[in-house]
Design an enzyme around this catalytic site. Structure first.
Site, PDB file in Angstrom:
ATOM      1  CD  GLU A  10       1.646   5.132   2.323  1.00 41.37           C
ATOM      2  OE1 GLU A  10       2.669   6.071   2.051  1.00 41.37           O
ATOM      3  OE2 GLU A  10       1.049   4.870   3.421  1.00 41.37           O
TER       4      GLU A  10
ATOM      5  CG  HIS B 105       6.582   6.914  10.207  1.00 44.08           C
ATOM      6  ND1 HIS B 105       7.375   7.494   9.439  1.00 44.08           N
ATOM      7  CD2 HIS B 105       6.168   5.868   9.487  1.00 44.08           C
ATOM      8  CE1 HIS B 105       7.238   7.075   8.140  1.00 44.08           C
ATOM      9  NE2 HIS B 105       6.425   5.912   8.090  1.00 44.08           N
TER      10      HIS B 105
HETATM   11  N1  ADE Z   1       4.655   9.482   7.263  1.00 48.64           N
HETATM   12  C1  ADE Z   1       4.330   8.819   8.351  1.00 48.64           C
HETATM   13  N2  ADE Z   1       3.548   7.749   8.128  1.00 48.64           N
HETATM   14  C2  ADE Z   1       3.559   7.766   6.572  1.00 48.64           C
HETATM   15  C3  ADE Z   1       3.311   6.966   5.679  1.00 48.64           C
HETATM   16  N3  ADE Z   1       2.467   5.879   5.920  1.00 48.64           N
HETATM   17  N4  ADE Z   1       3.296   7.473   4.328  1.00 48.64           N
HETATM   18  C4  ADE Z   1       4.034   8.624   4.300  1.00 48.64           C
HETATM   19  N5  ADE Z   1       4.455   8.891   5.082  1.00 48.64           N
HETATM   20  C5  ADE Z   1       4.421   8.910   6.432  1.00 48.64           C
HETATM   21 ZN    ZN Z   2       5.638   4.743   6.768  1.00 50.25          ZN
END
Ligand code: ADE
Ligand code: ZN
Length: 339
Positions: free
Chosen positions: A200, A19
Site C-alpha cells: 500500500e 475493516h
Molecule cells: N487499518 C485500517 N485501514 C487500513 C489501511 N488502509 N492500511 C493499513 N491499515 C489499516
Molecule cells: Zn485495509
C-alpha cells in the site's frame, strides 16, 4: 443513477477488504461515545468529518484509532457491524470478509470476548435476516511488536470456530511482514488462513515477503507489486488475489488521482484483482461507489466490471458450492438485468 451505477448495483458481489472499525460513521461514533461517556477529540459530527483529510496512511490511522476508542461494550460492536452489513446488502454484497483490530481494543481493557460476541451476533443476524454470508479475520497491528501479536493469537484460539483468518494492518513503512514470521507460522499451524496488507505504502519487497514468509493466500492492496515484473509474474501465475481499494488509495494519496489508478493495468496483466471499500466511513464511499469511481475514471467496460465481481467471489474464502451459487446469481444478473 447513471447507467454504470445501475449496472454495478445490479451485480451480486463479495467484499473482501473491509475493516469494521473503518465503517464507524461520525453520527454513530457520537451516539456510542455519549452512551459510554467517552470524550471524542472533536466537538461535532461536522468537525469530525472535516478531519477526514489525509495525505498519508498514518494521518488516517491517527483519526481511526481515536474514534475506535468509543467502542467498549459488546452492543457497540454489534451496532457497528450491523450498520455496515445493512449498508453492504443495499449495495448487493452477498458475502463479506471482515477485518477487526483486536489490539486496538484490548489495549484499552476491552475483553476479546466482548468484541467477538458483538461482531458475531451481527454476522449471524445478517445471515438470518439479510441472507448475507460472512467470514471474520483478525488483524495484527504491525506497528506493535511480535509479543503483542502472539498474545492476540492466543486470545483468538478459543474462537477458531468464528475467526477464520489472520491479517496484518496499520502503518506499513518500517514494519515488514517478516517481523511477524513466527506468529503467522503458528497461526497457519492452528488453521487460520493468512492474508496481509502489503504494497500500500510499503515496497514491492513487502509483497514478496508476505507471499514467501507469511505464505498469505491474498494480498490486501498490493499496488506496489507493479514495481517488480518478476513479482507480477508470480502473482499472475499463482492467481494470488489482490484486494484493491480505489477510494482508499485516492484519500491516502497512494494515487494522485483516480485516472492514474493502476487497476486497469492490473486487470490487463491478468492479475486476480478485486474492488473493496477498506474504511468506507472515512474514504467517501462504500463498495459500489468504489466500483463506479474507478470504472468511470479508467473507462472500464461492463466486461471488466463483471470480471471484478466474479473475482471477488472466486477470491473469497467461501467453499466451492457457495462460490458456484454466487457465480450463478452473478451470471443471471448479467444475462437478465432488471427492466
Ligand atoms: N487499518 C485500517 N485501514 C487500513 C489501511 N488502509 N492500511 C493499513 N491499515 C489499516
Ligand atoms: Zn485495509
Amino acid at each position: 443513477m447513471t447507467d454504470l451505477a445501475t449496472f454495478v448495483a445490479g451485480l451480486p458481489k463479495a467484499e473482501l477488504h473491509l475493516h469494521i472499525e473503518g465503517t464507524l460513521e461520525p453520527e454513530l461514533a457520537f451516539t456510542i461515545a455519549e452512551r459510554n461517556a467517552i470524550d471524542l477529540p472533536y466537538s461535532s459530527v461536522d468537525e469530525l468529518r472535516a478531519a477526514y483529510r489525509f495525505s498519508n496512511l498514518q494521518q488516517f490511522l491517527d483519526v481511526y484509532y481515536a474514534c475506535a476508542r468509543v467502542l467498549v461494550e459488546s452492543r457497540d460492536f454489534y451496532d457497528l457491524t450491523w450498520a455496515y452489513l445493512v449498508r453492504a446488502r443495499d449495495d448487493n454484497v452477498r458475502h463479506a470478509e471482515i477485518f477487526f483490530d483486536p489490539e486496538t481494543h484490548t489495549a484499552r481493557g476491552v475483553a476479546f470476548e466482548t468484541m467477538v460476541e458483538g461482531i458475531c451476533q451481527a454476522l449471524d443476524d445478517a445471515h438470518d435476516k439479510l441472507g448475507l454470508t460472512s467470514r471474520l479475520i483478525l488483524c495484527f497491528l504491525r506497528h506493535l511488536d511480535e509479543a503483542n501479536a502472539f498474545e492476540t493469537l492466543e486470545a483468538a484460539m478459543p474462537h477458531r470456530d468464528r475467526i477464520v483468518g489472520v491479517g496484518l494492518d496499520s502503518g506499513e513503512r518500517g514494519n515488514p511482514p517478516s517481523k511477524f514470521a513466527r506468529v503467522f507460522k503458528r497461526a497457519r499451524e492452528a488453521g487460520f488462513v493468512p492474508v496481509a496488507h502489503a504494497g500500500e505504502e510499503g515496497p514491492a519487497e513487502y509483497v514478496r515477503e508476505a507471499l514467501e514468509v507469511l505464505k498469505v493466500r491474498r494480498i490486501d492492496h498490493g499496488n506496489r507489486a507493479l514495481d517488480d515484473p518478476g513479482l507480477i509474474d508470480e502473482l499472475v501465475h499463482r492467481q494470488i488475489p489482490l484486494t484493491v481499494c480505489p477510494l482508499s488509495n485516492l484519500k491516502l494519496c497512494v494515487v494522485d488521482e483516480m485516472a492514474s489508478h493502476p487497476l486497469k493495468r492490473m486487470l490487463d496483466l491478468g492479475l486476480c484483482v478485486t474492488v473493496n471499500s477498506d474504511d468506507p466511513a472515512y474514504f467517501g464511499g462504500y463498495i459500489n461507489d468504489n466500483y463506479v469511481a474507478v470504472a468511470e475514471a479508467l473507462g472500464l467496460g461492463k466486461d471488466d466490471v463483471v470480471r471484478l465481481a466474479r473475482n471477488s467471489i472466486e477470491a473469497s474464502l467461501l467453499d466451492v458450492a457457495d462460490k458456484e451459487r454466487l457465480i450463478g446469481l452473478l451470471e443471471r444478473a448479467v444475462s437478465e438485468p432488471p427492466p
